[in-house]
Design an enzyme around this catalytic site. Structure first.
Site, PDB file in Angstrom:
ATOM      1  N   HIS A 116     100.753  48.806  53.846  1.00 32.74           N
ATOM      2  CA  HIS A 116     100.726  49.018  55.302  1.00 32.74           C
ATOM      3  C   HIS A 116     101.232  50.417  55.625  1.00 32.74           C
ATOM      4  O   HIS A 116     101.812  51.109  54.775  1.00 32.74           O
ATOM      5  CB  HIS A 116     101.552  47.960  56.043  1.00 32.74           C
ATOM      6  CG  HIS A 116     103.001  47.913  55.670  1.00 32.74           C
ATOM      7  ND1 HIS A 116     103.921  48.849  56.096  1.00 32.74           N
ATOM      8  CD2 HIS A 116     103.699  47.011  54.918  1.00 32.74           C
ATOM      9  CE1 HIS A 116     105.114  48.548  55.640  1.00 32.74           C
ATOM     10  NE2 HIS A 116     105.021  47.436  54.912  1.00 32.74           N
ATOM     11  N   CYS A 153     107.376  46.208  50.091  1.00 32.64           N
ATOM     12  CA  CYS A 153     105.963  46.518  50.379  1.00 32.64           C
ATOM     13  C   CYS A 153     105.633  47.936  49.939  1.00 32.64           C
ATOM     14  O   CYS A 153     106.517  48.727  49.594  1.00 32.64           O
ATOM     15  CB  CYS A 153     105.677  46.352  51.867  1.00 32.64           C
ATOM     16  SG  CYS A 153     105.661  44.636  52.425  1.00 32.64           S
TER      17      CYS A 153
END
Length: 401
Positions: free
Chosen positions: A108, A137
């Site tokens: 992301h 992430c």
């Protein structure tokens, strides 16, 4: 207890429904093998490999931020299974172009304080791209997250590994932002006041010929390459011939390209990629000429009779771009020693009056500068009809010993 279990089930179903509602642009296929994403968590680089003729080759490098010490992104091989245009992240923040690797591990953008508010980027975290600082992430610039979101369908293989070697394409540099910027400088949104993605770079090799001969084979695209400087992605296949112009002696005039046109040409290339900045242009000049020595074709062992005309019968002259027969110059020395210089038309009307040997020189200059000249000399024998008839049957290869 039954009521509590039922309530928990309802909440779970509603949560899944909300999550599903966020999904946009999911590929129908779950076995996309076009790319293989390899995440080097130590070097903080994502390298996309593209499947070409049965093999994965390095295609695009993207700087990233993987998990901070204590929250390391786990070593694994997984397959992309979902994606969200905006995704809710830990810490009550939001990310753009969210693509699921496995479970809670996602690709992301660097996160924003508010969903849909691209001016709420947490710039302090953005400036950490290239370091291990996430909660596990894989953070990317908005442009790189967008590229994965749009190009890597469900089923795309993702491998997380650890190495000091950043990868075959290297580690790109990240743009930096001011503390109060609020926008990701790679976000292509037209409202972005700080968009500054570099445009592609076009290079023309010094091996590309800038001067060629008329009618030769020439590939305008050969030795011309383009690359995205932010990711080192090869954009050569996206090069287009933007314009072809020819110098008419006073100005450049648009034209089509052909090596059967003499003159100076200006060729302009264009490359555009929506994952870069604005389009890039590059030009070079090509000269097509026909300045070599013309070719002369002259009949050998010509025999004429007194009264015959046309000293240039069978004579031809040409260069690659045009016929030059009518421009030949002729010098004839008759048997009595008289020397005459004639044009082609005058040579056509020339009459062989006396028997004997006529020495003839034919020359032709190239139409274009530096006007290189070709010339040839022959002897034309003028004989009476009886002698000419006899000569037809003489084998001059036989010699009396």
């Amino acid at each position: 207890m039954k009521h509590k279990g039922l309530l928990l089930l309802i909440v779970l179903i509603m949560s899944v429904a909300v999550l599903a509602a966020e999904v946009e642009g999911v590929s129908a296929a779950d076995n996309d093998s076009t790319y293989w994403l390899k995440v080097n968590r130590k070097a903080n680089v994502v390298t996309a490999y593209k499947l070409v003729k049965g093999e994965y080759v390095p295609y695009r490098a993207m700087i990233c931020s993987t998990g901070a010490p204590g929250s390391e992104t786990p070593l694994m091989t997984a397959r992309i299974s979902n994606r969200w245009r905006w995704g809710y992240l830990f810490g009550d923040v939001w990310g753009q172009y969210v693509t699921q690797i496995k479970g809670d591990y996602l690709f992301h953008s660097v996160y924003y304080k508010k969903k849909g508010r691209k001016d709420t980027l947490v710039t302090e975290e953005y400036n950490k791209l290239g370091t291990s600082c996430s909660k596990g992430c894989v953070r990317l610039s908005a442009m790189d997250a967008k590229w994965i979101y749009e190009n890597c369908g469900n089923g795309t293989k993702v491998t997380v590994y650890s190495s000091d070697d950043p990868g075959p394409l290297g580690k790109p540099a990240a743009l930096k932002v001011e503390a109060d910027a609020g926008w990701d400088p790679t976000d292509p949104d037209s409202s972005n006041p700080d968009f500054r993605m570099p445009k592609p770079v076009i290079t023309i090799s010094e091996n590309k010929e800038h001067s060629i001969e008329y009618g030769s084979d020439y590939d305008l695209r050969k030795y011309v390459k383009a690359v995205d400087p932010s990711t080192y992605q090869d954009l050569t296949s996206q090069i287009e011939i933007y314009s072809v112009r020819r110098w008419d002696g006073d100005k450049w005039v648009k034209t089509s390209f052909s090596t059967k046109k003499i003159g100076k040409f200006n060729i302009t290339y264009r490359v555009y990629s929506k994952y870069c900045g604005e389009a890039a242009y590059e030009s070079f000049e090509l000269n097509i000429d026909d300045s070599g020595a013309p070719v002369l074709n002259i009949p050998e062992n010509r025999i004429v009779s007194p009264g015959d005309k046309n000293a240039v019968k069978g004579v031809e002259a040409h260069q690659k771009s045009r016929d030059r027969t009518g421009a030949v110059k002729v010098t004839i020395v008759s048997p009595d020693g008289k020397k005459q210089k004639l044009t082609y038309d005058e040579a056509v009307d020339y009459t062989f009056e006396a028997k004997g040997d006529y020495f003839m020189e034919v020359s032709i200059a190239n139409y274009y500068s530096p006007h290189i000249t070709s010339s040839r000399s022959i002897v034309i024998k003028c004989q009476d009809n009886l002698m000419r008839t006899m000569n037809k049957f003489v084998d001059y290869s036989v010699r009396v010993q």
